[in-house]
Design a protein around this motif. Sequence first.
Motif, PDB file in Angstrom:
ATOM      1  N   HIS A  31      18.336 -40.698-123.311  1.00 28.55           N
ATOM      2  CA  HIS A  31      18.636 -41.819-124.215  1.00 28.55           C
ATOM      3  C   HIS A  31      19.836 -42.626-123.711  1.00 28.55           C
ATOM      4  CE1 HIS A  31      16.135 -39.313-126.872  1.00 28.55           C
ATOM      5  NE2 HIS A  31      15.845 -40.436-127.472  1.00 28.55           N
ATOM      6  N   ASP A  32      20.174 -42.462-122.445  1.00 28.68           N
ATOM      7  CA  ASP A  32      21.362 -43.125-121.899  1.00 28.68           C
ATOM      8  C   ASP A  32      21.015 -44.577-121.511  1.00 28.68           C
ATOM      9  OD1 ASP A  32      23.488 -44.029-120.285  1.00 28.68           O
ATOM     10  OD2 ASP A  32      23.981 -41.970-119.702  1.00 28.68           O
ATOM     11  N   PRO A  33      21.672 -45.557-122.172  1.00 21.82           N
ATOM     12  CA  PRO A  33      21.330 -46.960-121.897  1.00 21.82           C
ATOM     13  C   PRO A  33      21.674 -47.397-120.476  1.00 21.82           C
ATOM     14  CG  PRO A  33      23.216 -46.793-123.404  1.00 21.82           C
ATOM     15  CD  PRO A  33      22.714 -45.400-123.188  1.00 21.82           C
ATOM     16  N   ARG A  34      22.446 -46.587-119.736  1.00 22.90           N
ATOM     17  CA  ARG A  34      22.709 -46.967-118.343  1.00 22.90           C
ATOM     18  C   ARG A  34      21.438 -46.926-117.505  1.00 22.90           C
ATOM     19  NH1 ARG A  34      27.358 -42.977-116.706  1.00 22.90           N
ATOM     20  NH2 ARG A  34      26.168 -41.724-118.188  1.00 22.90           N
ATOM     21  N   TRP A  35      20.523 -46.014-117.845  1.00 23.28           N
ATOM     22  CA  TRP A  35      19.316 -45.883-117.027  1.00 23.28           C
ATOM     23  C   TRP A  35      18.086 -46.421-117.740  1.00 23.28           C
ATOM     24  CZ3 TRP A  35      22.867 -44.722-113.969  1.00 23.28           C
ATOM     25  CH2 TRP A  35      23.762 -43.672-114.179  1.00 23.28           C
ATOM     26  N   ARG A  74      17.951 -39.757-109.830  1.00 28.38           N
ATOM     27  CA  ARG A  74      17.491 -38.371-109.940  1.00 28.38           C
ATOM     28  C   ARG A  74      18.303 -37.661-111.026  1.00 28.38           C
ATOM     29  NH1 ARG A  74      15.815 -33.546-107.282  1.00 28.38           N
ATOM     30  NH2 ARG A  74      17.605 -32.206-106.941  1.00 28.38           N
ATOM     31  N   GLY A  75      17.632 -37.000-111.937  1.00 29.14           N
ATOM     32  CA  GLY A  75      18.341 -36.290-113.007  1.00 29.14           C
ATOM     33  C   GLY A  75      18.430 -37.082-114.306  1.00 29.14           C
ATOM     34  N   ALA A  76      18.112 -38.411-114.266  1.00 29.29           N
ATOM     35  CA  ALA A  76      18.157 -39.176-115.516  1.00 29.29           C
ATOM     36  C   ALA A  76      16.953 -38.824-116.392  1.00 29.29           C
ATOM     37  CB  ALA A  76      18.167 -40.668-115.213  1.00 29.29           C
ATOM     38  N   TYR A  77      15.912 -38.311-115.741  1.00 29.92           N
ATOM     39  CA  TYR A  77      14.705 -37.889-116.481  1.00 29.92           C
ATOM     40  C   TYR A  77      14.386 -36.477-116.027  1.00 29.92           C
ATOM     41  CZ  TYR A  77       9.868 -37.904-118.169  1.00 29.92           C
ATOM     42  OH  TYR A  77       8.695 -37.604-118.823  1.00 29.92           O
ATOM     43  N   MET A  78      14.541 -35.505-116.921  1.00 28.35           N
ATOM     44  CA  MET A  78      14.306 -34.127-116.488  1.00 28.35           C
ATOM     45  C   MET A  78      13.717 -33.252-117.602  1.00 28.35           C
ATOM     46  SD  MET A  78      18.281 -32.947-115.998  1.00 28.35           S
ATOM     47  CE  MET A  78      18.056 -31.267-116.424  1.00 28.35           C
ATOM     48  N   PRO A  79      12.534 -33.647-118.118  1.00 27.86           N
ATOM     49  CA  PRO A  79      11.931 -32.800-119.153  1.00 27.86           C
ATOM     50  C   PRO A  79      11.591 -31.407-118.623  1.00 27.86           C
ATOM     51  CG  PRO A  79      10.363 -34.441-118.382  1.00 27.86           C
ATOM     52  CD  PRO A  79      11.685 -34.795-117.771  1.00 27.86           C
ATOM     53  N   PHE A  80      11.386 -31.310-117.310  1.00 30.64           N
ATOM     54  CA  PHE A  80      11.038 -30.011-116.710  1.00 30.64           C
ATOM     55  C   PHE A  80      12.223 -29.383-115.991  1.00 30.64           C
ATOM     56  CE2 PHE A  80       6.923 -32.331-116.801  1.00 30.64           C
ATOM     57  CZ  PHE A  80       6.209 -31.452-117.593  1.00 30.64           C
ATOM     58  N   LYS A 107       5.412 -48.256-119.938  1.00 37.92           N
ATOM     59  CA  LYS A 107       5.369 -48.925-118.624  1.00 37.92           C
ATOM     60  C   LYS A 107       6.524 -48.487-117.722  1.00 37.92           C
ATOM     61  CE  LYS A 107       7.789 -53.150-119.620  1.00 37.92           C
ATOM     62  NZ  LYS A 107       7.863 -54.101-120.607  1.00 37.92           N
ATOM     63  N   ARG A 108       7.552 -47.881-118.293  1.00 35.07           N
ATOM     64  CA  ARG A 108       8.642 -47.334-117.470  1.00 35.07           C
ATOM     65  C   ARG A 108       8.121 -46.329-116.447  1.00 35.07           C
ATOM     66  NH1 ARG A 108      13.199 -47.945-121.227  1.00 35.07           N
ATOM     67  NH2 ARG A 108      12.496 -47.565-123.352  1.00 35.07           N
ATOM     68  N   ALA A 166       6.630 -40.164-123.990  1.00 33.95           N
ATOM     69  CA  ALA A 166       6.837 -39.355-125.206  1.00 33.95           C
ATOM     70  C   ALA A 166       7.814 -38.218-124.899  1.00 33.95           C
ATOM     71  CB  ALA A 166       5.503 -38.816-125.708  1.00 33.95           C
ATOM     72  N   MET A 167       7.725 -37.648-123.681  1.00 35.64           N
ATOM     73  CA  MET A 167       8.653 -36.561-123.311  1.00 35.64           C
ATOM     74  C   MET A 167      10.060 -37.085-123.019  1.00 35.64           C
ATOM     75  SD  MET A 167       6.861 -33.556-121.169  1.00 35.64           S
ATOM     76  CE  MET A 167       6.238 -34.556-119.837  1.00 35.64           C
ATOM     77  N   ARG A 168      10.157 -38.369-122.672  1.00 39.66           N
ATOM     78  CA  ARG A 168      11.500 -38.932-122.512  1.00 39.66           C
ATOM     79  C   ARG A 168      12.167 -39.047-123.893  1.00 39.66           C
ATOM     80  NH1 ARG A 168      14.288 -43.386-123.339  1.00 39.66           N
ATOM     81  NH2 ARG A 168      12.464 -44.525-124.098  1.00 39.66           N
TER      82      ARG A 168
END
Length: 281
Positions: A189-193, A214-220, A203-204, A148-150
Amino acid sequence: MQVLGKAAMFELVFSFAGLDWLPRPGRAARQRALGTMRKLVGGHIARRRAQADPAAGDDLLARLLALRDEATGEALSEREVFDQCMVTFQAGHETTATALTWWSRMLAGHPEAAARARAEVDAVLGDRDPGPGDAAALPWLSATVKEAMRLYPPLPALITRHTVGEITVGGWRIAPGASLYLTPWVLHHDPRWWEAPDEFRPKRFLPGAPDVPRGAYMPFGIGPRVCIGQHFAMLEMVIVAAMLLRRYDLELPEGTAEPVPVLNVTLRPRGGLRRRLHRRR
Ligand code: HEM
């Protein structure tokens, strides 16, 4: 918090454009809101200081009051304690609430993911409420919160940095003193990752799922100024989510439209979000 959020957005946008001199609409409302917040936080501290042993106990305020400088033995000043409480409240309250708001909308809209989360919660907790030790045993529920945070990062665009030297990013030369905005919304939302980036797929984030860079997901955030409350926030959210699922089934009222996110420091749903809660037996 909503008034302060709007004012902060305005100030960020206009300071970015170099228009600090512009008279600001809503300045009086901002001062009133800040006064309310100061009274709320200051009131908690004053009530605690009035107790026989204000530093007894195990919450953040007790710990701040118990702190002593190792070299001088000095306690934090009144102002320092107040500022630490304000920043913790401001940084930790709206972000977590926003994340859980979007999470509940995602579960209400994805009954299979919700059923799996509920089954996990029932299996782990039975008929007791969760505690901090239970979060690790709830991987699917944790994955739904992370996913949800992604999709809806509570701070989607407002991680700012100033360059102190010249850098080159993706072929662009950036001069020292430039203001940069890092945008989790775009990265998430980058389709590369992310395969099917707009779909809710918890499930991701299950253990063993393929790694993303690293850095493709950074809610924090990331790096030396990463959110100091990130582990606390995850724990808090998973516990609240588990308590909610123990008591209620979430459902979307018929005809509910897709939510429209609006940037207001945090990512808020335009017009609020509608969910129906059914009490579980
Ligand atoms: C879902 C919940 C939360 C989200 C999404 C979130 C997000 C963030 C982000 C993106 C930053 C970095 C800002 C930057 O790099 O410029 C940050 C910093 C910070 N967060 Fe959080 N946060 C959350 C919960 C919390 C909680 C619960 C607390 C405190 C109990 C907290 C306290 C802080 C503080 C004090 C900073 C500044 C750290 C520093 O600059 O060294 N946050 N947060």
